[in-house]
Design an enzyme around this catalytic site. Structure first.
Site, PDB file in Angstrom:
ATOM      1  N   ILE A  10      -1.860 -10.064  -7.101  1.00 24.12           N
ATOM      2  CA  ILE A  10      -0.160  -9.859  -6.638  1.00 24.12           C
ATOM      3  C   ILE A  10       0.027  -8.596  -7.680  1.00 24.12           C
ATOM      4  O   ILE A  10      -0.207  -8.528  -8.321  1.00 24.12           O
ATOM      5  CB  ILE A  10       0.571 -10.468  -7.056  1.00 24.12           C
ATOM      6  CG1 ILE A  10       0.133 -12.074  -6.246  1.00 24.12           C
ATOM      7  CG2 ILE A  10       2.294 -10.256  -6.597  1.00 24.12           C
ATOM      8  CD1 ILE A  10       0.807 -13.032  -6.828  1.00 24.12           C
ATOM      9  N   LYS A  11      -0.030  -7.373  -6.266  1.00 25.67           N
ATOM     10  CA  LYS A  11       0.910  -5.844  -7.196  1.00 25.67           C
ATOM     11  C   LYS A  11       2.183  -5.814  -7.595  1.00 25.67           C
ATOM     12  O   LYS A  11       3.251  -6.392  -6.509  1.00 25.67           O
ATOM     13  CB  LYS A  11       0.068  -4.844  -6.334  1.00 25.67           C
ATOM     14  CG  LYS A  11       0.362  -3.366  -6.399  1.00 25.67           C
ATOM     15  CD  LYS A  11      -1.054  -2.521  -5.931  1.00 25.67           C
ATOM     16  CE  LYS A  11      -1.370  -1.697  -6.248  1.00 25.67           C
ATOM     17  NZ  LYS A  11      -1.757  -0.523  -5.054  1.00 25.67           N
ATOM     18  N   LEU A  12       2.324  -5.575  -8.700  1.00 31.29           N
ATOM     19  CA  LEU A  12       3.855  -5.622  -9.083  1.00 31.29           C
ATOM     20  C   LEU A  12       3.481  -4.169  -9.578  1.00 31.29           C
ATOM     21  O   LEU A  12       3.605  -2.880 -10.390  1.00 31.29           O
ATOM     22  CB  LEU A  12       4.184  -6.310 -11.017  1.00 31.29           C
ATOM     23  CG  LEU A  12       4.206  -7.879  -9.633  1.00 31.29           C
ATOM     24  CD1 LEU A  12       3.692  -9.011 -11.156  1.00 31.29           C
ATOM     25  CD2 LEU A  12       5.094  -8.270  -9.391  1.00 31.29           C
TER      26      LEU A  12
END
Ligand code: G3P
Length: 217
Positions: A82-84
């Protein structure tokens, strides 16, 4: 050093994967837009193609929605990361989702202090953007060096994923510094194989092979 491909172009990923150069893939909203594909659908296809981690970025900027989107992205496949974004909400979402056992790539990092916070929030990867710093006359490689020093000083396990790579020299410089991973466009990774003396040397060998009629098969 691990090589991630920075694209959502499936045929380009397949070509590099067949060459054995793909340890993982990173995408972002701009790359998804460029692909013209649905984010869930294209991420699933990439995850099926590649064994390694595939970063898929949330679209929200508030904590609650980022967490909900992150959980949905993680359901696509077991290799989704997951890229945040590196904001306070993004770091809070990083803490929540990493505590749940998800792998997180904290993106849009432009300072050593931001990288320090991402490591403390439990990020699996931190993505410092070299090219975009170079664009505003700040040495992007110096940031990679600073983060390497800080992470090594305290034994942080967050991996340095050097992003916004624009040239082949960025890659060899990151390797010298000790970045754990680089993510680069397919064309930049392929360009690493090029050397004018290789072309010149091969042309001379081919000429001699033809002149002498050398045959193996
Ligand atoms: O994936 C993020 C990063 O690699 C983007 O690169 O060239 O758009 O600055 P660039």
């Amino acid at each position: 050093m691990k090589f991630f491909v920075d694209t959502a172009d499936v045929p380009a990923i397949r070509e590099l994967n067949d060459l054995g150069f793909v340890d993982g893939v990173t995408t972002n909203p701009s790359l998804i837009k460029k692909s013209g594909r649905d984010i869930i659908e294209v991420t699933k296809e990439i995850c099926d193609l590649v064994d390694g981690p595939v970063s898929a970025e949330v679209t929200a900027t508030d904590y609650e929605t980022m967490v909900a989107e992150g959980r949905k992205l993680a359901e696509i496949a077991s290799n989704v990361v997951i890229k945040l974004p590196l904001t306070l909400d993004g770091l809070k979402a990083c803490k929540t989702l990493s505590n749940e056992g998800h792998k997180i790539n904290v993106t849009l990092c432009f300072s050593a202090n931001q990288a320090l916070l991402a490591a403390k929030a439990g990020a699996t990867y931190i993505s410092p953007f070299i090219g975009r710093l170079d664009d505003i006359n700040i040495d992007g490689l110096e940031l990679i060096e600073d983060i390497r020093t800080i992470y090594d000083n305290y034994g942080f396990e967050t991996e340095i994923l050097a992003a916004s790579i624009r040239t082949v020299n960025h890659i060899s410089d990151c390797a010298k510094i000790g970045a754990d991973v680089i993510t680069a466009p397919p064309a930049v990774i392929k360009a690493m194989a090029n050397h004018v003396l290789t072309d010149k040397g091969l042309a001379a060998f081919v000429a001699d092979i033809e002149a002498a009629g050398i045959k193996i098969l």
